[in-house]
Write a protein that holds these residues in place. Structure first.
Motif, PDB file in Angstrom:
ATOM      1  N   ASP A 156      -3.764   5.564   4.758  1.00 15.09           N
ATOM      2  CA  ASP A 156      -3.201   4.494   4.040  1.00 15.09           C
ATOM      3  C   ASP A 156      -1.860   4.261   5.284  1.00 15.09           C
ATOM      4  N   VAL A 157      -1.899   2.606   5.494  1.00 14.40           N
ATOM      5  CA  VAL A 157      -1.331   1.913   6.402  1.00 14.40           C
ATOM      6  C   VAL A 157      -0.444   0.951   5.470  1.00 14.40           C
ATOM      7  N   THR A 158       0.370   0.509   5.427  1.00 16.02           N
ATOM      8  CA  THR A 158       0.805  -0.902   5.019  1.00 16.02           C
ATOM      9  C   THR A 158       1.050  -2.161   5.163  1.00 16.02           C
ATOM     10  N   LEU A 159      -0.276  -2.963   5.109  1.00 15.22           N
ATOM     11  CA  LEU A 159       0.431  -4.983   5.386  1.00 15.22           C
ATOM     12  C   LEU A 159       1.467  -5.315   4.952  1.00 15.22           C
ATOM     13  N   LYS A 160       2.800  -6.235   5.924  1.00 14.91           N
ATOM     14  CA  LYS A 160       3.591  -6.667   5.175  1.00 14.91           C
ATOM     15  C   LYS A 160       3.688  -8.094   5.482  1.00 14.91           C
ATOM     16  N   ASN A 161       3.767  -8.404   4.359  1.00 14.34           N
ATOM     17  CA  ASN A 161       4.179 -10.301   4.145  1.00 14.34           C
ATOM     18  C   ASN A 161       2.960 -10.709   4.278  1.00 14.34           C
ATOM     19  N   VAL A 162       2.098 -10.777   3.348  1.00 12.34           N
ATOM     20  CA  VAL A 162       0.873 -10.828   3.448  1.00 12.34           C
ATOM     21  C   VAL A 162       0.547 -12.411   3.244  1.00 12.34           C
ATOM     22  N   GLN A 163      -0.291 -12.998   3.850  1.00 15.55           N
ATOM     23  CA  GLN A 163      -0.051 -14.481   3.341  1.00 15.55           C
ATOM     24  C   GLN A 163      -2.145 -14.438   3.774  1.00 15.55           C
ATOM     25  N   SER A 164      -2.062 -16.202   3.437  1.00 17.30           N
ATOM     26  CA  SER A 164      -3.466 -16.181   3.256  1.00 17.30           C
ATOM     27  C   SER A 164      -5.087 -16.206   4.331  1.00 17.30           C
ATOM     28  N   THR A 165      -4.282 -16.142   5.802  1.00 19.51           N
ATOM     29  CA  THR A 165      -4.460 -15.492   6.781  1.00 19.51           C
ATOM     30  C   THR A 165      -5.499 -14.469   6.873  1.00 19.51           C
ATOM     31  N   ASP A 166      -4.221 -13.274   6.100  1.00 19.67           N
ATOM     32  CA  ASP A 166      -4.366 -11.806   6.427  1.00 19.67           C
ATOM     33  C   ASP A 166      -5.873 -11.415   5.351  1.00 19.67           C
ATOM     34  N   GLU A 167      -6.259 -11.943   4.048  1.00 20.77           N
ATOM     35  CA  GLU A 167      -7.236 -12.455   4.133  1.00 20.77           C
ATOM     36  C   GLU A 167      -8.574 -11.798   4.524  1.00 20.77           C
ATOM     37  N   GLY A 168      -9.399 -10.988   4.037  1.00 17.44           N
ATOM     38  CA  GLY A 168     -10.169 -10.374   4.863  1.00 17.44           C
ATOM     39  C   GLY A 168     -10.909  -9.117   4.682  1.00 17.44           C
ATOM     40  N   THR A 169     -11.501  -8.662   5.426  1.00 26.50           N
ATOM     41  CA  THR A 169     -12.148  -6.742   5.443  1.00 26.50           C
ATOM     42  C   THR A 169     -11.259  -6.876   6.949  1.00 26.50           C
ATOM     43  N   PHE A 170     -10.589  -4.798   6.292  1.00 24.78           N
ATOM     44  CA  PHE A 170     -10.385  -4.273   7.204  1.00 24.78           C
ATOM     45  C   PHE A 170     -10.717  -2.594   7.867  1.00 24.78           C
ATOM     46  N   VAL A 171     -11.206  -1.758   8.058  1.00 20.49           N
ATOM     47  CA  VAL A 171     -12.331  -1.081   8.887  1.00 20.49           C
ATOM     48  C   VAL A 171     -10.880   0.035   8.833  1.00 20.49           C
ATOM     49  N   CYS A 172     -10.818   1.374   8.404  1.00 23.98           N
ATOM     50  CA  CYS A 172     -10.584   2.543   8.941  1.00 23.98           C
ATOM     51  C   CYS A 172     -11.432   2.652   9.949  1.00 23.98           C
ATOM     52  N   THR A 173     -11.210   4.051  10.526  1.00 27.39           N
ATOM     53  CA  THR A 173     -12.071   4.851  11.682  1.00 27.39           C
ATOM     54  C   THR A 173     -10.908   5.993  11.361  1.00 27.39           C
ATOM     55  N   VAL A 174     -11.641   7.318  11.297  1.00 34.53           N
ATOM     56  CA  VAL A 174     -11.184   8.567  11.205  1.00 34.53           C
ATOM     57  C   VAL A 174     -12.273   9.505  12.324  1.00 34.53           C
ATOM     58  N   GLU A 175     -12.406  10.101  13.498  1.00 35.54           N
ATOM     59  CA  GLU A 175     -12.692  10.637  14.601  1.00 35.54           C
ATOM     60  C   GLU A 175     -12.273  12.579  14.566  1.00 35.54           C
ATOM     61  N   PHE A 176     -13.694  12.978  14.237  1.00 33.28           N
ATOM     62  CA  PHE A 176     -13.273  14.790  13.604  1.00 33.28           C
ATOM     63  C   PHE A 176     -14.094  15.064  15.044  1.00 33.28           C
ATOM     64  N   ASP A 177     -13.598  16.401  15.289  1.00 37.64           N
ATOM     65  CA  ASP A 177     -14.239  17.556  16.341  1.00 37.64           C
ATOM     66  C   ASP A 177     -15.944  16.944  15.734  1.00 37.64           C
ATOM     67  N   GLY A 178     -16.560  17.732  17.263  1.00 39.13           N
ATOM     68  CA  GLY A 178     -18.088  17.204  16.692  1.00 39.13           C
ATOM     69  C   GLY A 178     -18.648  16.154  17.124  1.00 39.13           C
ATOM     70  N   GLU A 179     -17.438  14.954  17.647  1.00 33.54           N
ATOM     71  CA  GLU A 179     -18.110  13.651  18.143  1.00 33.54           C
ATOM     72  C   GLU A 179     -18.283  13.164  16.776  1.00 33.54           C
ATOM     73  N   VAL A 180     -17.979  13.302  15.741  1.00 39.17           N
ATOM     74  CA  VAL A 180     -18.228  13.155  14.580  1.00 39.17           C
ATOM     75  C   VAL A 180     -17.209  11.785  13.730  1.00 39.17           C
ATOM     76  N   ARG A 181     -17.833  10.520  13.626  1.00 38.09           N
ATOM     77  CA  ARG A 181     -17.116   9.629  13.311  1.00 38.09           C
ATOM     78  C   ARG A 181     -17.458   9.138  12.315  1.00 38.09           C
ATOM     79  N   LEU A 182     -16.014   8.531  10.824  1.00 36.88           N
ATOM     80  CA  LEU A 182     -16.645   8.218  10.006  1.00 36.88           C
ATOM     81  C   LEU A 182     -15.646   6.719   9.231  1.00 36.88           C
ATOM     82  N   SER A 183     -16.170   5.661   9.070  1.00 39.92           N
ATOM     83  CA  SER A 183     -15.793   4.540   8.889  1.00 39.92           C
ATOM     84  C   SER A 183     -16.034   4.127   7.178  1.00 39.92           C
ATOM     85  N   VAL A 184     -15.022   3.638   6.793  1.00 36.60           N
ATOM     86  CA  VAL A 184     -15.239   2.839   5.799  1.00 36.60           C
ATOM     87  C   VAL A 184     -14.042   1.658   5.787  1.00 36.60           C
TER      88      VAL A 184
END
Length: 397
Positions: free
Chosen positions: A261-289
């Motif tokens: 998790d991360v924290t977005l500070k002092n959010v405004q209307s312009t911050d509204e939208g889609t955020f993508v979290c990506t984590v890479e693992f051994d074996g060249e496996v990459r997951l995104s959500v």
């Protein structure tokens, strides 16, 4: 490999001679082997040519050998028992007096790299039969269907939730070994926030996995100027966020495991939208959500009410010790009501006991009446009956 060849040769020889028993046992099981001689005879047991023990049939004296089997084996009559089998216990058990051999294969089942796997990663399912690597086995999928290969090792490519569950290795009709696969992916939820709030963007794994995290980050295409931290794994395998600009995004500086998790500070209307979290693992496996942020006006009464209801519902749905929070609240309220009811019943019972005791005491103080104590209440003799009325008032009021 040389040991496997020797065991295979011994197996073929003893089957040809007709003096051989073959056992397939799971790790942790017990095997019992019979020599086939009279219990009063001298008996000598060996494991792969190394002495286990000798028993003098007349005196019963025993002499232990140097094999590691000695530490747990037990003999009764002409029967040798070996409990808590390990893979190193696989081999040839030989009784010299009868010339009978017993071939023991210890079977183990496991998963590489581990039973908890990431989505899209590769895995190997092993049903290892020590000393008999060429024996065919039958694998059953979690849905009960047979797997097309009959190898002791099968390879699963890019696993999904369809592969999750219990896999079974059938060595013989009476020997089935199972292993459970758990396939996990990144988890997140949509979030709502009011203008000016600090809001947490969720991204996590439901449990630890065997694949090592080697990198990752957050991204938001509609916020190109916002600096997000990146995941870094040091040579000493300490996973942490790496970033310097904390003006918009805040994050923990401690060691990470499954929570990104991360924290977005002092959010405004312009911050509204889609955020993508990506984590890479051994074996060249990459997951995104992806997670969606919705920003509302803090002064909107309906919106605040809606957010309050949403927060209340999410709070009640919080899982605590395996049960939702609202269930705990209902159980607690019921318990308080029941305790209160028990207390009220106890107070009423005690009050009734005191009233009965008081009535008995007043009755015991009452003087017995005689012929001369009776009176007739008429207007002219009211004072003569006052004592009787006073007693009745004490009794009933």
């Amino acid at each position: 490999m040389a040991i496997c060849k020797i065991l295979f040769f011994l197996l073929a020889l003893c089957i040809w001679c007709g003096k051989c028993d073959v056992f397939y046992k799971q790790v942790g099981d017990e095997v019992s082997m019979k020599c086939g001689v009279d219990s009063n005879s001298n008996i000598e047991w060996k494991f792969n040519g190394v002495l286990i023990l000798t028993i003098d049939g007349k005196s019963g004296n025993r002499r232990k050998g140097l094999s590691h089997i000695v530490l747990k084996a037990s003999a009764s009559g002409d029967i040798l028992k070996v409990p808590r089998l390990e893979t190193r216990d696989s081999g040839n058990y030989f009784c010299r007096q009868s010339g009978k051999q017993h071939i023991v294969h210890v079977v183990s089942v496991f998963v590489k790299p581990g039973p908890v796997l990431l989505q899209s990663s590769d895995a190997e399912l092993h049903c290892d039969i020590t000393g008999d690597p060429n024996k065919e086995v039958q694998w059953l999928r979690p849905n009960g269907q047979t797997y097309n290969e009959k190898n002791q090792v099968i390879h699963l490519k890019s696993v999904t939730s369809n592969e999750a569950g219990q896999w079974t290795c059938l060595v013989k009709d009476d020997l089935k070994l199972s292993v459970t696969l758990t396939v996990v992916g990144l988890q997140t939820t949509a979030v709502n926030a009011s203008k000016g709030d600090d809001i947490e963007l969720p991204c996590s794994l439901p449990q630890s996995v065997f694949q090592r995290v080697v990198g990752g980050t957050w991204k938001a295409g509609h916020l190109p100027k916002v600096s997000f931290p990146t995941l870094t794994n040091t040579p000493s395998k300490i996973l942490h966020w790496n970033g310097k600009d904390l003006s918009k995004v805040n994050f923990t500086t401690g060691q990470l495991s499954t929570n990104f998790d991360v924290t977005l500070k002092n959010v405004q209307s312009t911050d509204e939208g889609t955020f993508v979290c990506t984590v890479e693992f051994d074996g060249e496996v990459r997951l995104s959500v992806e997670t969606t942020l919705r920003v509302v006006d803090k002064h909107s009464g309906k919106t605040k009410q809606h957010l309050g209801c949403t927060l209340f519902i999410r709070t009640l749905s919080f899982i605590l010790y395996g049960l939702k929070l609202w269930i705990w609240i209902a159980v607690g309220a019921s318990s308080v009501f029941l305790i209160g009811l028990i207390i009220v019943i106890g107070v009423v019972i005690q009050r009734n006991k005191r009233m009965k005791k008081r009535v008995r005491k007043l009755r015991s103080m009452r003087q017995p009446l005689t012929d001369k104590d009776y009176c007739q209440c008429i207007n002219s003799s009211y004072n003569n009956c006052y004592s009787v009325i006073e007693v009745l008032q004490h009794l009933f009021f």
